[in-house]
Design a protein around this motif. Structure first.
Motif, PDB file in Angstrom:
ATOM      1  N   PRO A 104     102.182 -70.050  -5.368  1.00  4.26           N
ATOM      2  CA  PRO A 104     103.104 -70.794  -4.499  1.00  4.26           C
ATOM      3  C   PRO A 104     103.959 -69.871  -3.630  1.00  4.26           C
ATOM      4  N   PHE A 105     104.066 -68.608  -3.991  1.00  2.35           N
ATOM      5  CA  PHE A 105     104.861 -67.665  -3.196  1.00  2.35           C
ATOM      6  C   PHE A 105     103.988 -66.842  -2.238  1.00  2.35           C
ATOM      7  N   CYS A 106     102.836 -66.402  -2.700  1.00  2.00           N
ATOM      8  CA  CYS A 106     102.017 -65.450  -1.942  1.00  2.00           C
ATOM      9  C   CYS A 106     100.870 -66.079  -1.174  1.00  2.00           C
ATOM     10  N   GLY A 107     100.420 -67.260  -1.590  1.00  2.00           N
ATOM     11  CA  GLY A 107      99.216 -67.829  -1.001  1.00  2.00           C
ATOM     12  C   GLY A 107      98.013 -67.504  -1.870  1.00  2.00           C
ATOM     13  N   GLU A 108      96.801 -67.739  -1.317  1.00  2.00           N
ATOM     14  CA  GLU A 108      95.579 -67.546  -2.105  1.00  2.00           C
ATOM     15  C   GLU A 108      95.309 -66.084  -2.396  1.00  2.00           C
ATOM     16  N   ARG A 109      95.031 -65.789  -3.667  1.00  2.82           N
ATOM     17  CA  ARG A 109      94.727 -64.407  -4.065  1.00  2.82           C
ATOM     18  C   ARG A 109      93.569 -64.387  -5.047  1.00  2.82           C
ATOM     19  N   GLU A 110      92.901 -63.253  -5.125  1.00  4.40           N
ATOM     20  CA  GLU A 110      91.802 -63.114  -6.084  1.00  4.40           C
ATOM     21  C   GLU A 110      92.360 -63.190  -7.503  1.00  4.40           C
ATOM     22  N   ASN A 111      91.580 -63.728  -8.431  1.00  6.78           N
ATOM     23  CA  ASN A 111      92.106 -63.963  -9.776  1.00  6.78           C
ATOM     24  C   ASN A 111      92.436 -62.670 -10.515  1.00  6.78           C
ATOM     25  N   GLY A 112      91.889 -61.537 -10.081  1.00  6.35           N
ATOM     26  CA  GLY A 112      92.186 -60.257 -10.727  1.00  6.35           C
ATOM     27  C   GLY A 112      93.652 -59.865 -10.643  1.00  6.35           C
TER      28      GLY A 112
ATOM     29  N   HIS B 156      87.053 -75.154 -14.448  1.00  4.26           N
ATOM     30  CA  HIS B 156      87.855 -74.023 -13.943  1.00  4.26           C
ATOM     31  C   HIS B 156      88.574 -74.347 -12.638  1.00  4.26           C
ATOM     32  N   GLU B 157      88.597 -75.623 -12.278  1.00  6.26           N
ATOM     33  CA  GLU B 157      89.291 -76.013 -11.044  1.00  6.26           C
ATOM     34  C   GLU B 157      90.803 -75.907 -11.250  1.00  6.26           C
ATOM     35  N   PHE B 158      91.488 -75.253 -10.303  1.00  6.45           N
ATOM     36  CA  PHE B 158      92.949 -75.228 -10.312  1.00  6.45           C
ATOM     37  C   PHE B 158      93.439 -76.418  -9.499  1.00  6.45           C
ATOM     38  N   ILE B 159      94.165 -77.323 -10.147  1.00  9.96           N
ATOM     39  CA  ILE B 159      94.603 -78.546  -9.473  1.00  9.96           C
ATOM     40  C   ILE B 159      95.930 -78.302  -8.759  1.00  9.96           C
ATOM     41  N   ALA B 160      96.833 -77.591  -9.417  1.00 12.28           N
ATOM     42  CA  ALA B 160      98.128 -77.268  -8.796  1.00 12.28           C
ATOM     43  C   ALA B 160      98.696 -76.021  -9.449  1.00 12.28           C
ATOM     44  N   VAL B 161      99.390 -75.216  -8.650  1.00  9.60           N
ATOM     45  CA  VAL B 161     100.075 -74.039  -9.196  1.00  9.60           C
ATOM     46  C   VAL B 161     101.509 -74.064  -8.684  1.00  9.60           C
ATOM     47  N   THR B 162     102.453 -74.043  -9.601  1.00  9.43           N
ATOM     48  CA  THR B 162     103.865 -74.084  -9.207  1.00  9.43           C
ATOM     49  C   THR B 162     104.611 -72.937  -9.889  1.00  9.43           C
ATOM     50  N   ALA B 163     105.815 -72.658  -9.399  1.00 10.66           N
ATOM     51  CA  ALA B 163     106.635 -71.614 -10.001  1.00 10.66           C
ATOM     52  C   ALA B 163     107.087 -72.052 -11.381  1.00 10.66           C
ATOM     53  N   ALA B 164     107.059 -71.143 -12.343  1.00 12.09           N
ATOM     54  CA  ALA B 164     107.575 -71.462 -13.675  1.00 12.09           C
ATOM     55  C   ALA B 164     109.096 -71.539 -13.583  1.00 12.09           C
ATOM     56  N   PRO B 165     109.723 -72.353 -14.449  1.00 14.91           N
ATOM     57  CA  PRO B 165     111.183 -72.427 -14.416  1.00 14.91           C
ATOM     58  C   PRO B 165     111.774 -71.023 -14.577  1.00 14.91           C
ATOM     59  N   GLY B 166     112.726 -70.675 -13.724  1.00 17.64           N
ATOM     60  CA  GLY B 166     113.360 -69.361 -13.817  1.00 17.64           C
ATOM     61  C   GLY B 166     112.707 -68.306 -12.946  1.00 17.64           C
ATOM     62  N   ALA B 167     111.658 -68.668 -12.170  1.00 22.97           N
ATOM     63  CA  ALA B 167     111.036 -67.691 -11.271  1.00 22.97           C
ATOM     64  C   ALA B 167     112.030 -67.313 -10.180  1.00 22.97           C
ATOM     65  N   GLY B 168     111.956 -66.076  -9.726  1.00 19.10           N
ATOM     66  CA  GLY B 168     112.906 -65.602  -8.718  1.00 19.10           C
ATOM     67  C   GLY B 168     114.311 -65.634  -9.268  1.00 19.10           C
TER      68      GLY B 168
END
Ligand SMILES: [Zn+2]
Lengths: 102, 209
Positions: free
Chosen positions: A6-14, A81-93
């Motif tokens: 959610p912060f960086c955009g699409e990235r490789e899973n590595g 293995h489909e990612f449906i949603a990715v959000t910041a964990a509570p306390g991120a940043g």
């Protein structure tokens, strides 16, 4: 495979590290039976060791260590293995965690 | 009692050999530079102090720090996004008390860390810079995805880096900046130079103004 941070955009899973199920919550001494040593011990045993092995959609903690170094919560289908949603964990940043234990 | 003397030296002291490398002839596809004499200060907002941190940054640099991956050109400094609620203030090395002045400006609202000697800055330009980068960087560096002013934190060759695109060179080619931990700079320099050899590399030293 790519994961949309959610912060960086699409990235490789590595760039990401998998932690596991985001559901377990650290037992609260009062709420979870602090007056009974057996009950609180059971609650902690469950929290530390027991995990469900879901086939389907689950919420998981992932860490974007190769990028913004934020903890994330991903909703992922463990079958496809489909990612449906990715959000910041509570306390991120600099945000405050919603409640203790999260 | 032994006497110690400490000399600052570049982590690329050995790896950077100024001059032309790679393909025979004078063809230069990639310009590879180490930028020395830099000031880098990592600024991280404290819990619940994002608004105050932005306000303090505006006062010091005249601009708000980027809230999404990108850079902001401020007074005497470029602010580079480095994660949620944090940025790196990059400037030319100047007066000695640069860090303490910034510490005062952000007192109580953000945590600061002086990275001026902790990171090495590598600049990559030239007509084939993007092709060379695409061999070891998994980001999409196309104009549409990564225009001038774009920034990212990403792993390059298993190494944590900050990469951003500055203004294009006078001959119209994209210029990329990569910040890397000093201890990984030598290794990363070799990776970059090896990837660029087939295009012809001009390696040199640059100093901030
Ligand atoms: Zn990220």
């Amino acid at each position: 495979m790519r994961i949309a941070c959610p912060f960086c955009g699409e990235r490789e899973n590595g760039e990401f590290t998998y932690l596991g199920d985001a559901a377990p919550k650290r037992p609260n001494f009062v709420v979870d039976g602090g007056e009974s040593p057996e009950r609180i011990e059971d609650a902690f045993y469950d929290y530390v060791y027991l995990r469900d092995n879901l086939a389907g959609v689950m919420r998981e903690y992932w860490y974007h260590g190769g990028g913004c170094r934020s903890w994330l919560v991903a909703e992922r289908n463990t079958v496809t293995h489909e990612f449906i949603a990715v959000t910041a964990a509570p306390g991120a940043g600099a945000a405050s965690a919603m409640r203790a234990g999260e | 009692m032994a006497d110690f003397s400490w000399n600052t030296q570049s982590p690329l002291e050995r790896a950077l050999v100024p001059g032309h490398h790679g393909v025979t002839g004078t063809q230069v596809g990639v310009m590879l530079e180490e930028v020395r004499d830099i000031n880098l200060v990592q600024v991280m907002a404290r819990r619940g102090k994002v608004v105050e941190t932005v306000k303090a940054a505006k006062k010091v640099f005249g601009v708000e720090p980027p809230s999404t991956p990108g850079t902001a050109a401020g007074r005497h400094a470029t602010l580079i996004w480095s994660g949620p609620d944090q940025f790196i203030a990059f400037s030319a090395r100047s007066e000695r008390d640069h860090f303490s002045k910034l510490s005062d400006a952000f007192a109580g609202v953000a945590s600061l860390s002086d990275q001026s000697d902790g990171r090495c800055l590598i600049r990559i330009g030239g007509p084939r810079a993007r092709q060379a980068l695409s061999k070891f960087c998994s980001l999409d560096l196309d104009d549409r995805a990564f225009p001038p002013g774009a920034a990212a934190t990403t792993s390059i060759d298993h190494t944590a880096t900050n990469i951003w695109r500055g203004a294009d060179s006078s001959d119209g080619h994209a210029v990329f900046h990569i910040l890397v931990f000093t201890s990984f700079a030598d290794s990363l320099w070799h990776t970059i130079q090896d990837a660029a050899l087939e295009y012809g590399v001009q390696a040199s030293l640059a100093h901030t103004a």
